[in-house]
Design a protein around this motif. Sequence first.
Motif, PDB file in Angstrom:
ATOM      1  N   ALA A 387       0.835  -1.202   0.000  1.00 54.31           N
ATOM      2  CA  ALA A 387       0.000   0.000   0.000  1.00 54.31           C
ATOM      3  C   ALA A 387       0.869   1.251   0.000  1.00 54.31           C
ATOM      4  N   ASN A 388       1.960   1.205   0.741  1.00 49.83           N
ATOM      5  CA  ASN A 388       2.896   2.320   0.777  1.00 49.83           C
ATOM      6  C   ASN A 388       3.511   2.551  -0.594  1.00 49.83           C
ATOM      7  N   SER A 389       3.833   1.469  -1.290  1.00 54.72           N
ATOM      8  CA  SER A 389       4.389   1.569  -2.642  1.00 54.72           C
ATOM      9  C   SER A 389       3.379   2.174  -3.600  1.00 54.72           C
ATOM     10  N   SER A 390       2.132   1.729  -3.506  1.00 53.83           N
ATOM     11  CA  SER A 390       1.080   2.245  -4.379  1.00 53.83           C
ATOM     12  C   SER A 390       0.869   3.739  -4.160  1.00 53.83           C
ATOM     13  N   GLU A 391       0.902   4.160  -2.891  1.00 54.90           N
ATOM     14  CA  GLU A 391       0.713   5.570  -2.573  1.00 54.90           C
ATOM     15  C   GLU A 391       1.844   6.420  -3.162  1.00 54.90           C
ATOM     16  N   PHE A 392       3.075   5.940  -3.062  1.00 55.18           N
ATOM     17  CA  PHE A 392       4.215   6.678  -3.611  1.00 55.18           C
ATOM     18  C   PHE A 392       4.086   6.791  -5.131  1.00 55.18           C
ATOM     19  N   SER A 393       3.725   5.691  -5.787  1.00 51.78           N
ATOM     20  CA  SER A 393       3.593   5.694  -7.244  1.00 51.78           C
ATOM     21  C   SER A 393       2.484   6.629  -7.701  1.00 51.78           C
ATOM     22  N   THR A 394       1.427   6.730  -6.917  1.00 53.15           N
ATOM     23  CA  THR A 394       0.338   7.649  -7.261  1.00 53.15           C
ATOM     24  C   THR A 394       0.789   9.096  -7.133  1.00 53.15           C
ATOM     25  N   GLN A 395       1.518   9.407  -6.068  1.00 53.78           N
ATOM     26  CA  GLN A 395       1.952  10.781  -5.820  1.00 53.78           C
ATOM     27  C   GLN A 395       2.917  11.294  -6.886  1.00 53.78           C
ATOM     28  N   ILE A 396       3.829  10.452  -7.345  1.00 55.90           N
ATOM     29  CA  ILE A 396       4.817  10.946  -8.313  1.00 55.90           C
ATOM     30  C   ILE A 396       4.211  11.177  -9.699  1.00 55.90           C
ATOM     31  N   ARG A 397       2.967  10.727  -9.904  1.00 56.17           N
ATOM     32  CA  ARG A 397       2.294  10.933 -11.191  1.00 56.17           C
ATOM     33  C   ARG A 397       1.206  11.995 -11.117  1.00 56.17           C
ATOM     34  N   GLN A 398       1.154  12.730 -10.020  1.00 57.52           N
ATOM     35  CA  GLN A 398       0.171  13.797  -9.887  1.00 57.52           C
ATOM     36  C   GLN A 398       0.349  14.835 -10.997  1.00 57.52           C
ATOM     37  N   ASP A 399      -0.763  15.295 -11.556  1.00 57.31           N
ATOM     38  CA  ASP A 399      -0.793  16.373 -12.551  1.00 57.31           C
ATOM     39  C   ASP A 399      -0.094  15.993 -13.858  1.00 57.31           C
ATOM     40  N   LEU A 400       0.031  14.712 -14.124  1.00 55.34           N
ATOM     41  CA  LEU A 400       0.639  14.267 -15.366  1.00 55.34           C
ATOM     42  C   LEU A 400      -0.382  13.510 -16.210  1.00 55.34           C
ATOM     43  N   PRO A 401      -0.372  13.706 -17.529  1.00 55.68           N
ATOM     44  CA  PRO A 401      -1.249  12.906 -18.403  1.00 55.68           C
ATOM     45  C   PRO A 401      -0.690  11.499 -18.522  1.00 55.68           C
ATOM     46  N   ILE A 402      -1.494  10.502 -18.239  1.00 54.80           N
ATOM     47  CA  ILE A 402      -1.065   9.106 -18.341  1.00 54.80           C
ATOM     48  C   ILE A 402      -1.701   8.523 -19.594  1.00 54.80           C
ATOM     49  N   PRO A 403      -0.913   8.385 -20.663  1.00 55.88           N
ATOM     50  CA  PRO A 403      -1.502   7.963 -21.944  1.00 55.88           C
ATOM     51  C   PRO A 403      -1.873   6.489 -21.954  1.00 55.88           C
ATOM     52  N   MET A 404      -2.964   6.202 -22.665  1.00 55.60           N
ATOM     53  CA  MET A 404      -3.333   4.815 -22.896  1.00 55.60           C
ATOM     54  C   MET A 404      -2.522   4.273 -24.060  1.00 55.60           C
ATOM     55  N   LEU A 405      -2.431   2.954 -24.128  1.00 52.80           N
ATOM     56  CA  LEU A 405      -1.765   2.334 -25.270  1.00 52.80           C
ATOM     57  C   LEU A 405      -2.618   2.574 -26.518  1.00 52.80           C
ATOM     58  N   THR A 406      -1.962   2.684 -27.669  1.00 49.83           N
ATOM     59  CA  THR A 406      -2.678   3.019 -28.894  1.00 49.83           C
ATOM     60  C   THR A 406      -3.654   1.917 -29.316  1.00 49.83           C
ATOM     61  N   ASP A 407      -3.411   0.699 -28.863  1.00 46.51           N
ATOM     62  CA  ASP A 407      -4.318  -0.395 -29.202  1.00 46.51           C
ATOM     63  C   ASP A 407      -5.130  -0.852 -27.990  1.00 46.51           C
ATOM     64  N   ALA A 408      -5.315   0.064 -27.016  1.00 48.78           N
ATOM     65  CA  ALA A 408      -6.012  -0.291 -25.774  1.00 48.78           C
ATOM     66  C   ALA A 408      -7.446  -0.726 -26.024  1.00 48.78           C
ATOM     67  N   ASN A 409      -8.152  -0.008 -26.914  1.00 45.77           N
ATOM     68  CA  ASN A 409      -9.546  -0.362 -27.177  1.00 45.77           C
ATOM     69  C   ASN A 409      -9.657  -1.736 -27.814  1.00 45.77           C
ATOM     70  N   LYS A 410      -8.736  -2.018 -28.713  1.00 46.46           N
ATOM     71  CA  LYS A 410      -8.751  -3.329 -29.384  1.00 46.46           C
ATOM     72  C   LYS A 410      -8.485  -4.434 -28.380  1.00 46.46           C
ATOM     73  N   ILE A 411      -7.550  -4.174 -27.454  1.00 44.06           N
ATOM     74  CA  ILE A 411      -7.222  -5.167 -26.427  1.00 44.06           C
ATOM     75  C   ILE A 411      -8.434  -5.421 -25.532  1.00 44.06           C
ATOM     76  N   ALA A 412      -9.133  -4.319 -25.185  1.00 40.39           N
ATOM     77  CA  ALA A 412     -10.322  -4.469 -24.317  1.00 40.39           C
ATOM     78  C   ALA A 412     -11.391  -5.302 -25.019  1.00 40.39           C
ATOM     79  N   ASP A 413     -11.589  -5.078 -26.317  1.00 37.91           N
ATOM     80  CA  ASP A 413     -12.587  -5.873 -27.058  1.00 37.91           C
ATOM     81  C   ASP A 413     -12.177  -7.341 -27.123  1.00 37.91           C
TER      82      ASP A 413
END
Length: 413
Positions: A387-413
């Motif tokens: 949980a501590n690791s997850s919290e740190f990883s969340t904090q360092i990505r604050q205010d940043l755009p996290i892009p999806m993979l270009t084939d994410a929709n295809k993978i989901a289907d």
Amino acid sequence: MSLRNFFSKFLSSLKADHSGSASTSNDTHRPRNWRHYIVQFLLIIALILSALWLLMAVWYQLGATSPMTWLATIFIIGSLTALLSNRYWPKLIHKVLPKSVAKTVINHHMSSKWLAGLYAAIWLIGAGWFVSLSPQQDRDWQPEVSQRLSYERDANNPDLITFTNIRNFDWHTSEDATERWETRTVDMSKLSGVDIINSYWMGPLIAHTLVSFRFEDERPLSFSLEIRKENGESFSSLGGLFKRYELSLIAAEERDIIYTRSNARGEQVYLFPVSNLKQSEVKSLFESYLTVADELNAEPAWYNTLTSNCTNIIFYMARIISGERLPWDYRIWASGWLPNYLYEIGMLPKAPKEEAQPWSMDTWYERAHINPKVRGFDNQSNVDASANSSEFSTQIRQDLPIPMLTDANKIAD
């Protein structure tokens, strides 16, 4: 030019020069054009650089306090000094001594060919010794690089990878930490993206580069290619050119491998999420790290500041996967400018969706800066480290755009 041709040409010039010296006493100088002096200058520079390279190899391998270091230094410098002095000695003698005395001294002067042979023998012995040095697996390693990463694939699902020796230290200071090596299983089919982390510790040109892989509904996993330091050993960029350090692959929780740089050491750390990637590319890059782990476990390798460092090895692996999408660029070696390179080739997100104006590189550096986001973060959690690791990883990505993979929709289907 081969070594044999090099010394043959140098000795020819020495022979010609001695002939010229003898002619000087009879006042029969032959005029020499500018090419002659340029060749002489380049030969002298090449000899000096060869001696400097060998001296640095000896000093970085044997240390300044070793008697062998000083003995080798005396032989290398002494033989080269004698050779270069002999090259110009006749001219100096004719200028400062009477002709009869000068002729007697020159006749008893040491042969240039003999001196060149002596220096060549010393250099070849030293170069052979350097080439023969081999990296080792068993040394008195510092705790953070003491273990080697290994893994196993699930027999029924090759995407399930179980790692052994994932590092998850609790860092108290830059040198003191509570050691924790863990086992962790990840699913490569759940890979959702890649982040590049640059940690600046000696100016804007040089940075240590890490790669974090993101997973769906799972905390990221970071990989770092770095030197495997022994106890009492510190990093030297020059030492990294002379087989001073073995290469190490570390897989770690971000709360360990990023926190130790941003918080414990006070380095300036930046996180850049990479965009325009397919899951197949992310998976192939992940597989490349598995290959590196296999290779280092089978046979250790040397770290090299120029050819095998934390940044260009990543680039070599990524270029095999992405090809021409990653053109060659000088910033692969000036690792501090790697984010600018990614920005120019369109592999950083333009901006979060709520911001219509694309980000400049200055904006990227401002938003990607990790240190202000985790200042005062407590990574000493002994209750729930994940949980501590997850919290740190969340904090360092604050205010940043996290892009999806270009084939994410295809993978989901």
